[in-house]
Scaffold this active site. Structure first.
Site, PDB file in Angstrom:
ATOM      1  N   ARG A   1       0.783  -1.032  -0.186  1.00 26.94           N
ATOM      2  CA  ARG A   1      -0.007  -0.003  -0.211  1.00 26.94           C
ATOM      3  C   ARG A   1       0.954   1.354  -0.118  1.00 26.94           C
ATOM      4  O   ARG A   1       1.618   1.458   1.013  1.00 26.94           O
ATOM      5  CB  ARG A   1      -0.795   0.051   1.311  1.00 26.94           C
ATOM      6  CG  ARG A   1      -1.529   1.440   1.344  1.00 26.94           C
ATOM      7  CD  ARG A   1      -2.634   1.368   2.339  1.00 26.94           C
ATOM      8  NE  ARG A   1      -3.689   0.722   2.059  1.00 26.94           N
ATOM      9  CZ  ARG A   1      -4.792   0.686   2.651  1.00 26.94           C
ATOM     10  NH1 ARG A   1      -5.251   1.634   3.760  1.00 26.94           N
ATOM     11  NH2 ARG A   1      -5.907   0.168   2.155  1.00 26.94           N
TER      12      ARG A   1
ATOM     13  N   HIS B   1      -7.439   1.065  -6.029  1.00 29.61           N
ATOM     14  CA  HIS B   1      -7.716   0.056  -4.730  1.00 29.61           C
ATOM     15  C   HIS B   1      -8.547  -1.100  -5.403  1.00 29.61           C
ATOM     16  O   HIS B   1      -9.450  -1.559  -5.237  1.00 29.61           O
ATOM     17  CB  HIS B   1      -8.538   0.968  -3.960  1.00 29.61           C
ATOM     18  CG  HIS B   1      -8.492   0.099  -2.563  1.00 29.61           C
ATOM     19  ND1 HIS B   1      -7.736  -1.052  -2.282  1.00 29.61           N
ATOM     20  CD2 HIS B   1      -9.140   0.325  -1.552  1.00 29.61           C
ATOM     21  CE1 HIS B   1      -7.930  -1.366  -0.976  1.00 29.61           C
ATOM     22  NE2 HIS B   1      -8.486  -0.424  -0.585  1.00 29.61           N
TER      23      HIS B   1
ATOM     24  N   GLN C   1     -10.290  -3.824  -3.029  1.00 31.23           N
ATOM     25  CA  GLN C   1     -11.417  -3.549  -2.743  1.00 31.23           C
ATOM     26  C   GLN C   1     -12.699  -3.847  -3.482  1.00 31.23           C
ATOM     27  O   GLN C   1     -13.718  -4.427  -3.075  1.00 31.23           O
ATOM     28  CB  GLN C   1     -11.340  -2.092  -2.270  1.00 31.23           C
ATOM     29  CG  GLN C   1     -12.724  -1.521  -1.784  1.00 31.23           C
ATOM     30  CD  GLN C   1     -12.957  -2.047  -0.166  1.00 31.23           C
ATOM     31  OE1 GLN C   1     -12.317  -1.789   0.468  1.00 31.23           O
ATOM     32  NE2 GLN C   1     -14.260  -2.638  -0.227  1.00 31.23           N
TER      33      GLN C   1
ATOM     34  N   ASP D   1     -17.412   7.061  -0.932  1.00 21.89           N
ATOM     35  CA  ASP D   1     -16.363   7.010  -0.170  1.00 21.89           C
ATOM     36  C   ASP D   1     -15.952   8.340   0.402  1.00 21.89           C
ATOM     37  O   ASP D   1     -16.622   9.527   0.136  1.00 21.89           O
ATOM     38  CB  ASP D   1     -15.039   6.550  -1.140  1.00 21.89           C
ATOM     39  CG  ASP D   1     -13.725   6.124  -0.295  1.00 21.89           C
ATOM     40  OD1 ASP D   1     -13.744   5.924   0.686  1.00 21.89           O
ATOM     41  OD2 ASP D   1     -12.800   6.341  -1.179  1.00 21.89           O
TER      42      ASP D   1
ATOM     43  N   CYS E   1     -16.230   1.668   1.177  1.00 19.25           N
ATOM     44  CA  CYS E   1     -15.059   0.571   1.385  1.00 19.25           C
ATOM     45  C   CYS E   1     -14.816   0.752   2.720  1.00 19.25           C
ATOM     46  O   CYS E   1     -14.008  -0.282   3.279  1.00 19.25           O
ATOM     47  CB  CYS E   1     -13.979   1.028   0.298  1.00 19.25           C
ATOM     48  SG  CYS E   1     -13.403   2.773   0.738  1.00 19.25           S
TER      49      CYS E   1
ATOM     50  N   ARG F   1     -13.127  -8.742   1.809  1.00 15.76           N
ATOM     51  CA  ARG F   1     -11.945  -8.505   1.598  1.00 15.76           C
ATOM     52  C   ARG F   1     -10.855  -9.683   1.757  1.00 15.76           C
ATOM     53  O   ARG F   1      -9.974 -10.087   1.155  1.00 15.76           O
ATOM     54  CB  ARG F   1     -11.359  -7.126   2.492  1.00 15.76           C
ATOM     55  CG  ARG F   1     -11.868  -6.004   2.064  1.00 15.76           C
ATOM     56  CD  ARG F   1     -11.318  -5.323   0.758  1.00 15.76           C
ATOM     57  NE  ARG F   1      -9.984  -5.247   0.807  1.00 15.76           N
ATOM     58  CZ  ARG F   1      -9.503  -4.333   1.226  1.00 15.76           C
ATOM     59  NH1 ARG F   1      -9.810  -3.270   1.862  1.00 15.76           N
ATOM     60  NH2 ARG F   1      -8.003  -4.284   0.844  1.00 15.76           N
TER      61      ARG F   1
END
Ligand code: CP
Ligand code: NVA
Length: 301
Positions: A107, A134, A137, A218, A259, A287
């Site tokens: 990440r 991402h 996700q 988000d 998310c 996830r």
């Protein structure tokens, strides 16, 4: 080398195979304690490095638990504590780590860091979020949608808010999984130009959400956004909050996704987040299952 860098970099049939494998692996674990091993141990004798240059709760814990369930071992590394955070190049870091571990998840901030890691590593690399995307996700989100409401192909997905990294992976997924994606948000926060053609724009959020099968939002300020932009972004995005009035425009069985982490009462109200259409904690759980399938795909195990 099978890196998992972005949804648009992975063949649609392979993506479908990963989602199906994730669903099978989830079913196979029904009723087991989280710490119990899977029956098969596809990551036995495998060492996985999990590198974080940004904070994380879900990505960190779900990858760590997933590797252990599959019989492997993990090493969670903070970028700041590595020589990486003190001037060593990504290329050298990638070549060194490849002598110790079988798989790298990172990440990071700049996408180029991820790409350099993939170029110089001799083991698979997984994107655990960059400023631009991402993908793990959205693999979990596709899995979650299909668990609740069946095949996502042909469905209407509406994103309300900032055209950010998570949106970008939804745009990639719209192409690969063949669903219809609408973006509603203010022009200054439009998605990056490279995504044009993967979604349609409707500035009025109430019109955008009409007939939606899935409504997604988000945070209004991502980890890579300067805190100095916070107030401006809030002013720009306030009209795009997902609340009960907005959800009422979607189909009655429409799902709501985020998310997480969320800023309750900013991008979405608690009435929506905790309401009957919300699947936010299923997304978080998935996830784990989706990434286990991604890791197996990368390693061919
Ligand atoms: N959704 C997500 O990636 O959460 P974390 O930042 O907690 O990993
Ligand atoms: N857009 C958010 C997602 C966090 C999981 C961020 O990049 O901070």
């Amino acid at each position: 080398m099978k890196h998992f860098l972005d949804i648009d970099q992975t063949d649609p049939a392979e993506l479908r195979g990963i989602i199906d494998a994730a669903a099978r692996m989830k079913t196979a674990r029904n009723g087991r304690p989280r710490g119990a091993p899977d029956d098969d141990q596809p990551l036995k004798d495998h060492m996985v490095a999990l590198i974080f240059e940004k904070p994380s709760t879900r990505t960190r814990v779900s990858f760590d638990v997933g590797v252990r369930q599959m019989g492997g071992q993990t090493m969670v590394l903070s970028g700041a504590d590595m020589q990486l955070g003190h001037g060593e190049t990504i290329a050298d870091t990638a070549r060194v780590l490849s002598r110790y571990v079988d798989l790298i998840m990172i990440r990071t901030f700049e996408e180029q860091t991820l790409l350099d890691m993939a170029e110089y590593a001799s083991v698979p690399v997984i994107n655990g979020l960059t400023n631009r995307s991402h993908p793990c996700q959205i693999m979990a989100d596709v899995m979650t949608f299909e668990e609740h409401n069946g095949p996502i192909k042909g469905k209407k997905v509406v994103w309300s808010g900032d055209g950010n990294n998570v949106f970008a992976s939804f745009a990639h997924a719209a192409k690969q999984f063949d669903f219809d994606l609408t973006f509603t948000g203010p022009p200054p926060l439009d998605p990056e130009g490279a995504l044009a053609g993967l979604y349609t724009v409707e500035r009025d959020p109430h019109k955008a959400v009409a007939g939606a099968d899935l409504v997604v939002t988000d945070t209004w300020v991502s980890m890579h956004d300067p805190q100095s932009a916070r107030e401006r972004r809030h002013n720009q995005l306030r009209g795009y909050q997902v609340n009960d009035a907005l959800m009422a425009r979607a189909k009655p069985d429409a799902l709501f996704m985020h998310c997480l982490p969320a800023h309750r009462e900013d991008e979405a109200t608690s009435s929506v987040m905790d309401g009957p259409n919300s699947v936010i904690f299923d997304e978080a759980e998935n996830r784990l299952h989706a990434q286990k399938a991604v890791m197996r795909w990368c390693l061919g195990t």
